[in-house]
Each structure stands twice: as C-alpha cells, then as structure tokens.
Design a protein around this motif. Structure first.
Motif, short mmCIF file in Angstrom:
data_model
loop_
_atom_site.label_atom_id
_atom_site.label_comp_id
_atom_site.label_asym_id
_atom_site.label_seq_id
_atom_site.Cartn_x
_atom_site.Cartn_y
_atom_site.Cartn_z
N ASP B 197 127.34 42.68 -25.04
CA ASP B 197 128.57 42.19 -24.42
C ASP B 197 129.40 43.40 -23.98
OD1 ASP B 197 128.02 39.55 -24.75
OD2 ASP B 197 129.24 39.29 -26.55
N ASN B 243 131.47 40.51 -16.73
CA ASN B 243 131.90 39.49 -17.67
C ASN B 243 132.43 40.17 -18.94
OD1 ASN B 243 132.27 37.19 -19.14
ND2 ASN B 243 130.08 36.79 -19.46
N LYS B 245 134.40 40.23 -22.57
CA LYS B 245 134.70 39.39 -23.70
C LYS B 245 136.11 39.62 -24.25
CE LYS B 245 131.08 36.84 -24.53
NZ LYS B 245 130.28 36.90 -25.75
N CYS B 278 139.30 35.96 -20.40
CA CYS B 278 138.86 36.77 -21.54
C CYS B 278 140.02 36.94 -22.52
CB CYS B 278 138.32 38.12 -21.08
SG CYS B 278 139.50 39.09 -20.19
#
Lengths: 481, 481
Positions: B197, B243, B245, B278
């Motif tokens: 991640d 993307n 987190k 997020c």
C-alpha cells in the motif's frame, strides 16, 4: 423511512423476532444500504411501525451494537457505524475472546470457566503497592522518563537471575523487556515475518497469536498437537517442501489443550529447527504451575544453536494488568527485535519496570507463586476428580498443571457454549483456537477465575446444558454464536 | 588467530587507529568471516599482536558494541553478534535516535539540544504518586486486571472532556486508549496499511513513524512541508495518480520543523482527503505549547466526513515513561483499530489508565500545563533571541511554540553534529527525518531537556563547532556518524 419497509418480521417463525430484525438490519448494513453515521429509527416509533414490542427493537439494536455494526449516543439514539475490512486484520474481536480475557462484565451469578484471568483477590496488590512507592521515593522523575527500548537494565538482570534459578542460563544482553506476551508475539512477527512468509503453529493454538501472524500477511500452517507435543512427522513433511520462518509453540500446558511437550519431543523439534534453519518461538506462560510430575526445562534451555526465541509473561501468575513480559532473543536477531520494539511502542513503562525489578529483587515472587500454585492445584483436583467421577459425556485428558482443561462431548461446542450460557456457565468453544474458525466438539474449561466452591455446580450446570440441547431448537440459540 | 593477521593498522593514516580496526572487523563480520557468538581476541594480547595500545582495542570493541556488531559478557570477553536483516525492518536504531529520546546516558557536562524528553524535574511526580495510591486503595486487585482493549471507560470519558474544553467534540465511543503515540501509529498502520500500500508523509517527518510504516511493507511518498503545512499542490498530483491509504501529518509544531498548519491549509488537506477518499492521521503531540499567536483547532475539529484519525500523547507535556496516549477513530474503522490494538498488546496497563483518569478528573493537568508552558516559553525566548542576535551562520524560522527549532547552516549537519558532540553539545542531524537518510544541512535544536542557563553556552559551543569544521579533517570525525 422507506428502507425499513423491507423489514418484515415473521411472528410465526421459530427465530426470535429480535434476531430476525438484527439479521435484516445487519444485511442492509453489509450491503451498503445505509450511510455511515446514519441514525436508526427511534425505538418507540419503529416498534409501532413493525407491530412489535419496544423490547424487540431494543434487543436487536443491542445485538447490533455488540457486534459493532452500530454505536449509540446517550440520549440521542443509535447510529450506523459502517464497515471497512482489512483482509489481514478482519477478525473483529469476538465476544468469546473478550470474555476469555475476563473483561466482559459477566453476570455475577455466572460461573466463568471461560476466563483465563485470575480473580483479582489473588493479585499481590499490597506487595506491589509497596514496591511502587519505594520506586517513586527512590527514583522520582526518573521513574517516568523513557526507558531504553531493550528494557531497564536492573530488571533484565533480575529476570536473568529468575531464569537461572529455574535452570535456564541466559545473558542479560539477550533479555528484552516487553509489554506482555501478546506484544512479544507481535514484535517477533514484525522482526521475522513479512508478507507471504510462511509460519507454523500448533493446532489448536492461542487465538491472539493467530491474529498477530495474520496481521503480518503471513501464511499460517497448522500442525496438530499430539499427546506429547507437535506432530514432528507432519512438521518435517512441511519443512521439507516449504521455507518456514517461524514455528510458534507452547511447550508447557499448551493453550488450549494443556499438553506439555516430552523431553524427547523438544529435542526433535529443536533438531528440525536446526536442520531446516528456522526459528522456534517458545511461549511459556504457565511453566511455574505444575501440580504433578516433574517440571521439564523449556526448549530454550537445550538450545545450543540459538534457534529458540523464548517468550515469557507473568499475566497468569502475577497480574495481567501490569502488561509486562520478557523475550530472550538470540544475538543474531537482537537488532531486528530491538528495532521492532522501538517502532511498536518505543519502550515499556519505566515505572512498572522499576517496580517489578524491586518485586523480583525482594524475592516477593517466591511466596506468591507458592500461594497461587496451591490455590490452583486445589481447583485442579476438584475439577479433575469431578469430571472423572460424574460426567461421562465429557472426555478430557489431565494436564497435571496449568489453568485449562481441554474437553469434548459428542456435540458442536459452539452449541454447547450457547446452551451453557443460558444455564449460567461460561466455557470457551474450540473454534476460536483454529485459523478457520472451524466447528469443533472440543472446548476449554479454565479455572483461573472460578472459586473452589463454584466448580462442581458449574459442572452440574454444564451437564444440564448438554442434556437440554437435544430438546432445544438450535435456531433459538444462534444469536449467541 | 589467523583471521586477525589481515588486520593491519596503518599508524601513519589520518584515520584514528581504533576506527581503522573497527572498520576492518566490521567488514569481516559483514562478509561472514566470523561464526556467530565467536569470541574476539582478548584485549591485551590483541593489542600486543597489533603493536597498539590497549585503549585502541577497547575503543574499537566499544564502537562495534555500540553499532551492535558484538556483545560483551562481563568478565568473559567480547563476542560476535552476527547479523540478519529484514528489508522491512532493517533500520537498527541509531545512536542519534536513542539520544533524541533521551535514554542514552550523555555526559553530565554535555548540553543536550537533541533530546525531546523533558527534564525529569519537570514531571508531576508528587501528583501522580497521589493518584496512583488513591487508585490502589480504591480499586485493589481490579487495578491490575485486564482492561478492555478500547480502554478504561472513565478515562475515555475524561479524555473526551479534556478535548471538549479545547473545542473538540468527540464521542466517548470514538476514544481509544493506547500505550503512547508510537503505538498509535503502529496500530493505525496495522489497521489500514498492508504490504505494498502507499502512504504519504510530510518531508521531513518523525523517524518513528517512518519505521512503523516501513515495517508494514508500505511504499512511502514524502511530500515537502511548506511554511503553512504540507504542499497541497504536490499532494494532489500524487493523489490523482496513486491510490493512497493514509496521509500522516503533524499540524501543530511539526516534528522536526516546528511548522504549524494554517487554517486554510487544514481545510485544503481535509478537502483532498475527502475528494480522494483517504484517511488523515493527525498526530498532535504539542498543541498545548503555543507561546505566541492564537491556537488553531486541529483538523479533527473540522472533520465532518470522518476522514481524520486523531492521535494524541502526553509524553512531552506530562511524562513519557507512563506510555499513554489516545486515538480518536471514525466509527467506520473502529472495529479494525480495536482488533489491531488487541493483537498488539491486548490492552494498556489498567493501573496507569486508572491513575491518569484521576489525574484528569482532579484537574491536576491545568496547573501542570501552565507551569510547563511557562518554563518552555522562557527557554524558547532565550534561544530565539540568542540565535537572532548572535549567530548569523544559523538560519531558522520561529515556530512560536513547541520544543523544537529547525535550523540550518551551509554545511552538512551530520558533520556539524559530530563536531558539536566533540565540543560537548548535542543536536539532531536532519538526515534521520528523511526516509533515505539523506544528507541535509538542516538540524533540530530541542530545548525540552536543556535548562535556561545552559542555552546560550550551548549555542556558543555550537558556534565553536561550526568554526572548527573548516580546520578539521573530516575523516577524523567520521566514526561518530
């Protein structure tokens, strides 16, 4: 309130109405039909709309809250919590787990064979108060500063000495202070286990260890535990084909089975760890509590090649709430362990470390362990004698020490657990000790938190629960599971 | 002793002899030339063989031990530790980090601008002793039992109240008790961040956070921090393509820069977190310590959409050694956070939680924070005034609060650090606040652990160090780095 129109309650069903409602709302939440923090309808108007009693709504909301689907604000109402899951961390802590650790408020009249936490009356409170105050007077502000990540040096010496008196010789340099056994497992996981690494555990095993390994993204292989320890034949078959980072074992009074490893099994295991170059994490949380037979040394004492990481906590012997434990780590991995400890919580409370050091140095542990051992042994005798004499439906083996009896009947223990709870006695169903939460006829009876005079009536209630199951409609007890 | 024949010391070299020896043994260890736990030659005979003083050998061994390549057994000798590294966990804790947290025993005469730990005299020891004893009398054994993983309920209420008085309104249900801020970062990482991640941090940032994220196998993207907070343009460029987190920020008196976010920047950041879905982890460890200007509310207070996880510890204001902090978590992730806390250390010490609850309820924090704030403000004034007036070679900005000054000169701060240490003053070189340990002219001056009357002489020594660098042979100071 359109959404709620779909919530038809079947009053003729065998399922309790509150449980039907719980299931339906739960499904809606899981389907994403609610917004987060959306308010659920007020109890009274909702009850009226559905044509049920207020209590049905209250029970359904309560159950949703227990399962963490909703939260309530005092005087305001009940709100959707919303759900996100993490595949490495998706096991919400079950009520069973909480109960097992003894912080679910259980009914005063319940007999709690589930908790492995000693009754608070058994904690050495006075002695600890004394050493705490002595530390505060002696060290002043230094008792509240950061301690070195590896731990307060005098405490590490004290612990080395404690082990030495038990026949285990380690270096003070190898001793790491940690905030309890769970942290020890977490730290070793961080130091040694990375995403997609494979590790081995006994089956069944401690659920907290499974959670920690899972959280590292590890593949977990379960190897059955036999009467004298882990099945080394099956173990070697796995080691031959798979690169294993770690084998997690409890060699004395294993949780939950109560099994202790034979000396021979320990040597086999050590041999395999050396042959296939992997570490053993040996978790010894109860070795002091042997009532019959002779105590063996842990594998760590046999470990010439530095393959064993030794983990010790005193939660079950002294007091769980102080959160203190020890790791003995081979020098080779000490850097990694220290760095993992540091990134986990920097260091363990200096006040608690200093107080515990004095507790050791003043040898206050000697009479305390003697006392605890006598009390537990009496409970053990009563429970084993009771089970042997009167309860044919329960099969069990005698661990000769510890605080757990691993037992089974001919029915799924999750059903027995639910029925027993209805009768007022708590047990730990076997499924929480397996990685896949599988059905099991086994269950754990723990007597750390049950007074002597309650044991036999507890067993009697368990029998009533067992007897009642054949008459019960299984659907009715599902909500407890 | 064949191996040691390769260890020729060049007595004519500009490198100190002990450092040559250290380097050579270190290389042998890293090449695998030693067995683990192999004993190094005794000091006297080794010195004789190499034709050097005993002290050269002692210094080399000491340095190897500091760097964790060897360990010593009292009365027995020095042994090879051996090395294994874990790519997610390979940062052995540097001396700088240890020093920064204040548990490296520093010379009494040294002035320590490196530690961010308050002097122990500033801890409210008497008050804490009082509440500890009150808890022990009131709760007896219950003060030593397991506490719920989410924390002692009354303490969660107290903390909610504490926040309320600061203008932040949260639910008691959202409050999680943790064992210090580092654990908070670790738990949020476990709950939200999995292998591969990507997360975002400010650059520079707190090294302990970097270690925790790295340990999860996360990709870490550094976004520069500007005068009013993180660079939101660069941030959005990343959010658009990646993307993310989690974004880890310190909005008040950021560590190490001392920068506080503008209200506008907070809103921008919150907007981006909502737009790109997020979480923000907002670490507020010093917000109480504003000396000039008006205190802003944290982002958490603006967070309508539940995107902000708020992390608070009191280590720098009360006492670091008690290891206590709080997380405010959005309901949506509360299950995961609870489960991560549980698999991390089950629960935080019940005794400490109960004592701290009383400390809050008795409002003992009010005069204490007032006192601490006055003391730190005086130090701040002296240091800022001193720097402004007399030290042209140092560039810095004025944070108007906190305990750190972020400063730079025109030379690499690692070299300045080494020279300053020689002069008797400790600073924190900038490199430890970057993920790649990069060279930096910046360094951190912290005044939490320096008395008022030491500040100006500390700065004077820093100036001497700076002046001396041009004359120094850089090689001679390398061992400290």
């Amino acid at each position: 309130m359109k959404l709620y129109d779909s919530l038809n309650i079947n009053k003729e069903s065998e399922e309790p109405m509150y449980f039907q409602l719980y299931e339906k709302i739960k499904n809606l939440i899981e389907n994403g039909s609610f917004k987060d923090d959306e308010k659920l309808p007020p109890i009274r108007s909702f009850a009226k709309k559905l044509g049920v009693n207020n209590i049905t709504i209250i029970n359904a909301y309560k159950m949703l809250e227990q399962k963490n689907y909703v939260y309530s604000k005092a005087g305001s109402g009940t709100y959707i919590r919303g759900i996100i899951t993490n595949k490495y961390n998706n096991s919400s802590i079950s009520n069973v787990t909480l109960m097992e650790q003894g912080y679910t408020k259980t009914d005063q009249n319940q007999i709690n064979f589930s908790t492995s936490t000693p009754n608070p009356e058994l904690f050495p409170v006075e002695e600890f108060k004394e050493v705490l105050n002595e530390v505060l007077i002696r060290d002043g502000g230094y008792a509240f500063g950061y301690q070195e990540p590896q731990g307060y040096y005098p405490l590490r010496e004290s612990y080395k000495q404690y082990l030495y008196e038990r026949g285990i010789d380690v270096l003070t340099e190898e001793v790491n202070v940690i905030s309890g056994a769970q942290q020890g497992i977490d730290i070793i996981s961080k130091a040694l286990v990375n995403f997609n690494d494979t590790i081995i555990v006994e089956s069944p095993t401690y659920s907290g260890a499974l959670a920690a390994f899972k959280s590292r993204g590890a593949n977990i292989i379960e190897i059955p535990i036999l009467e004298d320890g882990i099945d080394c034949i099956e173990l070697e078959a796995v080691l031959k084909t798979t690169n294993i980072k770690l084998i997690y074992v409890m060699t004395s009074f294993q949780n939950p089975t109560g099994i202790s490893y034979s000396q021979d099994k320990k040597l086999q295991l050590l041999y395999l760890a050396q042959k296939y170059d992997c570490y053993i994490l040996e978790d010894e949380y109860l070795s002091e509590l042997r009532y019959y037979g002779e105590s063996d040394l842990p594998i760590k004492a046999l470990d010439g090649g530095n393959k064993v990481i030794y983990l010790k906590s005193f939660s079950k012997i002294f007091m769980p709430g102080i959160r203190l434990g020890f790791l003995i780590t081979p020098g080779k991995i000490s850097n990694m362990v220290l760095s993992a400890k540091h990134s986990t919580d920097i260091s363990t409370s200096s006040l608690i470390q200093r107080a515990f050091d004095l507790y050791f140095r003043k040898r206050k542990w000697v009479p305390h362990i003697e006392k605890i051992k006598n009390i537990y042994q009496n409970r053990y005798d009563i429970i084993v004698e009771g089970l042997r004499k009167s309860y044919d439906f329960i099969h069990f083996s005698e661990p000769k020490g510890g605080i757990h009896i691993w037992a089974k009947t001919d029915i799924d223990s999750s059903i027995l657990y639910a029925a027993a709870m209805d009768m007022g006695v708590l047990i730990t169903p076997g499924r929480i000790f397996y990685i896949d939460d599988r059905e099991s006829n086994y269950f754990r009876i723990s007597y750390a938190g049950v007074q002597e005079n309650e044991i036999l009536s507890g067993l009697e209630m368990l029998k009533s629960a067992y007897d009642s199951i054949k008459d019960m409609n299984v659907k009715n007890i599902l909500p407890y599971l």
